[in-house]
Design a protein around this motif. Structure first.
Motif, mmCIF file in Angstrom:
data_model
loop_
_atom_site.group_PDB
_atom_site.id
_atom_site.type_symbol
_atom_site.label_atom_id
_atom_site.label_comp_id
_atom_site.label_asym_id
_atom_site.label_seq_id
_atom_site.Cartn_x
_atom_site.Cartn_y
_atom_site.Cartn_z
ATOM 1 N N SER A 84 39.964 40.154 34.883
ATOM 2 C CA SER A 84 40.997 40.531 33.914
ATOM 3 C C SER A 84 42.155 39.528 33.841
ATOM 4 C CB SER A 84 41.534 41.925 34.229
ATOM 5 O OG SER A 84 42.172 41.941 35.476
ATOM 6 N N THR A 85 42.203 38.572 34.772
ATOM 7 C CA THR A 85 43.334 37.645 34.837
ATOM 8 C C THR A 85 42.974 36.226 34.425
ATOM 9 O OG1 THR A 85 44.265 38.945 36.659
ATOM 10 C CG2 THR A 85 45.136 36.719 36.354
ATOM 11 N N PHE A 86 41.865 35.730 34.910
ATOM 12 C CA PHE A 86 41.516 34.326 34.715
ATOM 13 C C PHE A 86 40.940 34.058 33.325
ATOM 14 C CE2 PHE A 86 40.603 33.680 39.530
ATOM 15 C CZ PHE A 86 41.951 33.433 39.769
ATOM 16 N N GLU A 87 41.202 32.839 32.858
ATOM 17 C CA GLU A 87 40.556 32.346 31.644
ATOM 18 C C GLU A 87 39.096 32.041 31.988
ATOM 19 O OE1 GLU A 87 42.043 32.036 28.628
ATOM 20 O OE2 GLU A 87 43.886 32.858 29.483
ATOM 21 N N GLU A 88 38.281 31.807 30.983
ATOM 22 C CA GLU A 88 36.840 31.620 31.167
ATOM 23 C C GLU A 88 36.498 30.521 32.179
ATOM 24 O OE1 GLU A 88 32.905 32.455 30.922
ATOM 25 O OE2 GLU A 88 34.499 33.631 30.001
ATOM 26 N N ASP A 89 37.160 29.361 32.092
ATOM 27 C CA ASP A 89 36.820 28.259 33.010
ATOM 28 C C ASP A 89 37.178 28.601 34.461
ATOM 29 O OD1 ASP A 89 39.546 28.096 32.270
ATOM 30 O OD2 ASP A 89 39.624 25.952 32.706
ATOM 31 N N MET A 90 38.289 29.284 34.655
ATOM 32 C CA MET A 90 38.679 29.705 36.013
ATOM 33 C C MET A 90 37.721 30.777 36.531
ATOM 34 S SD MET A 90 41.747 28.332 37.165
ATOM 35 C CE MET A 90 42.278 29.623 38.238
ATOM 36 N N LEU A 91 37.282 31.647 35.632
ATOM 37 C CA LEU A 91 36.342 32.698 36.015
ATOM 38 C C LEU A 91 35.004 32.078 36.431
ATOM 39 C CD1 LEU A 91 36.374 35.740 36.249
ATOM 40 C CD2 LEU A 91 35.514 35.881 33.913
ATOM 41 N N GLN A 92 34.570 31.054 35.715
ATOM 42 C CA GLN A 92 33.335 30.357 36.086
ATOM 43 C C GLN A 92 33.477 29.736 37.480
ATOM 44 O OE1 GLN A 92 30.442 30.386 34.569
ATOM 45 N NE2 GLN A 92 31.199 31.555 32.844
ATOM 46 N N ASP A 93 34.638 29.151 37.761
ATOM 47 C CA ASP A 93 34.896 28.581 39.086
ATOM 48 C C ASP A 93 34.886 29.670 40.163
ATOM 49 O OD1 ASP A 93 35.146 26.062 37.977
ATOM 50 O OD2 ASP A 93 37.346 26.069 38.008
ATOM 51 N N PHE A 94 35.439 30.826 39.832
ATOM 52 C CA PHE A 94 35.460 31.951 40.763
ATOM 53 C C PHE A 94 34.031 32.339 41.151
ATOM 54 C CE2 PHE A 94 35.333 36.572 41.456
ATOM 55 C CZ PHE A 94 36.249 36.712 42.494
ATOM 56 N N TYR A 95 33.179 32.506 40.152
ATOM 57 C CA TYR A 95 31.785 32.881 40.432
ATOM 58 C C TYR A 95 31.015 31.755 41.109
ATOM 59 C CZ TYR A 95 32.396 37.334 38.120
ATOM 60 O OH TYR A 95 32.814 38.603 37.803
ATOM 61 N N ALA A 96 31.362 30.526 40.808
ATOM 62 C CA ALA A 96 30.727 29.387 41.490
ATOM 63 C C ALA A 96 31.070 29.419 42.984
ATOM 64 C CB ALA A 96 31.175 28.068 40.862
ATOM 65 N N ASN A 97 32.297 29.789 43.316
ATOM 66 C CA ASN A 97 32.689 29.933 44.731
ATOM 67 C C ASN A 97 31.845 31.002 45.420
ATOM 68 O OD1 ASN A 97 34.781 28.038 45.199
ATOM 69 N ND2 ASN A 97 36.226 29.325 44.091
ATOM 70 N N ILE A 98 31.644 32.125 44.748
ATOM 71 C CA ILE A 98 30.834 33.205 45.322
ATOM 72 C C ILE A 98 29.422 32.698 45.584
ATOM 73 C CG2 ILE A 98 29.698 35.413 44.792
ATOM 74 C CD1 ILE A 98 32.342 36.326 43.522
ATOM 75 N N LEU A 99 28.829 32.045 44.601
ATOM 76 C CA LEU A 99 27.461 31.567 44.763
ATOM 77 C C LEU A 99 27.363 30.502 45.853
ATOM 78 C CD1 LEU A 99 24.507 31.567 43.966
ATOM 79 C CD2 LEU A 99 25.073 29.957 42.138
ATOM 80 N N ASP A 100 28.293 29.570 45.880
ATOM 81 C CA ASP A 100 28.279 28.523 46.909
ATOM 82 C C ASP A 100 28.360 29.130 48.312
ATOM 83 O OD1 ASP A 100 28.128 26.552 44.982
ATOM 84 O OD2 ASP A 100 30.250 26.003 45.099
ATOM 85 N N MET A 101 29.254 30.098 48.471
ATOM 86 C CA MET A 101 29.397 30.729 49.784
ATOM 87 C C MET A 101 28.133 31.502 50.156
ATOM 88 S SD MET A 101 33.381 31.933 49.603
ATOM 89 C CE MET A 101 33.326 32.828 51.146
#
Length: 168
Positions: free
Chosen positions: A32-49
């Motif tokens: 609900s807070t991040f723009e699309e590119d930041m949200l993609q980075d957020f999910y990329a962090n989850i997947l990387d971890m």
């Protein structure tokens, strides 16, 4: 400090600590807070971890305990990644991930459900057909699992029997 800055700080802290479960707890705020590119980075962090934890688990020759919060979060992230591949018609990738995940957990119900996912993807059954004919999405929602855990018994049994007869 703004809400965005505070959320970025919380995400950074969770990533630094390798706390995958905390990232999932921040997911709704991120969405609900991040723009699309930041949200993609957020999910990329989850997947990387999750992939890093998968590697560590395989190297340690252990199974994941679905009742342990970090293992649970890892299994969830990898399942979501497998479903993303399935949705994108990358059935070979999805099938391989489902197979690995099915053997990675100590939870018999999760492993049994992932075997059905694996067989469906290996047979190149589309995700839509899987959801329409094999999965019982309504019962899964009632069960409250993060993965498809309920199935049309007749179709699931047929899939398992075909696999047994062909030696899979």
């Amino acid at each position: 400090m703004s809400n965005v800055e505070k959320l970025k700080e919380d995400v950074f802290k969770a990533v630094q600590e390798g706390d995958l479960a905390s990232l999932y707890m921040l997911e709704e705020r991120a969405y609900s807070t991040f723009e699309e590119d930041m949200l993609q980075d957020f999910y990329a962090n989850i997947l990387d971890m999750a992939l890093e934890r998968l590697t560590d688990t395989l190297e340690a020759h252990r199974v994941m305990d679905i009742n342990e919060v970090q293992d649970f979060a890892t299994l969830r992230a990898l399942y979501e990644y497998a479903m993303e591949n399935y949705s994108a018609a990358k059935v070979e990738d999805a099938s391989a991930l489902f197979e690995v995940l099915g053997g990675l957990s100590n939870d018999k119900e999760f492993s049994k459900a992932l075997k059905i996912h694996w067989l469906a993807a290996a047979k190149k059954i589309s995700l839509d057909d899987f959801l329409d004919n094999i999965a019982d999405v309504e019962a899964t929602q009632e069960a409250g699992t993060f993965y498809i855990s309920s199935f049309n018994e007749k179709e699931a049994r047929k899939l398992l029997e075909n696999a047994q007869s062909s030696g899979e």
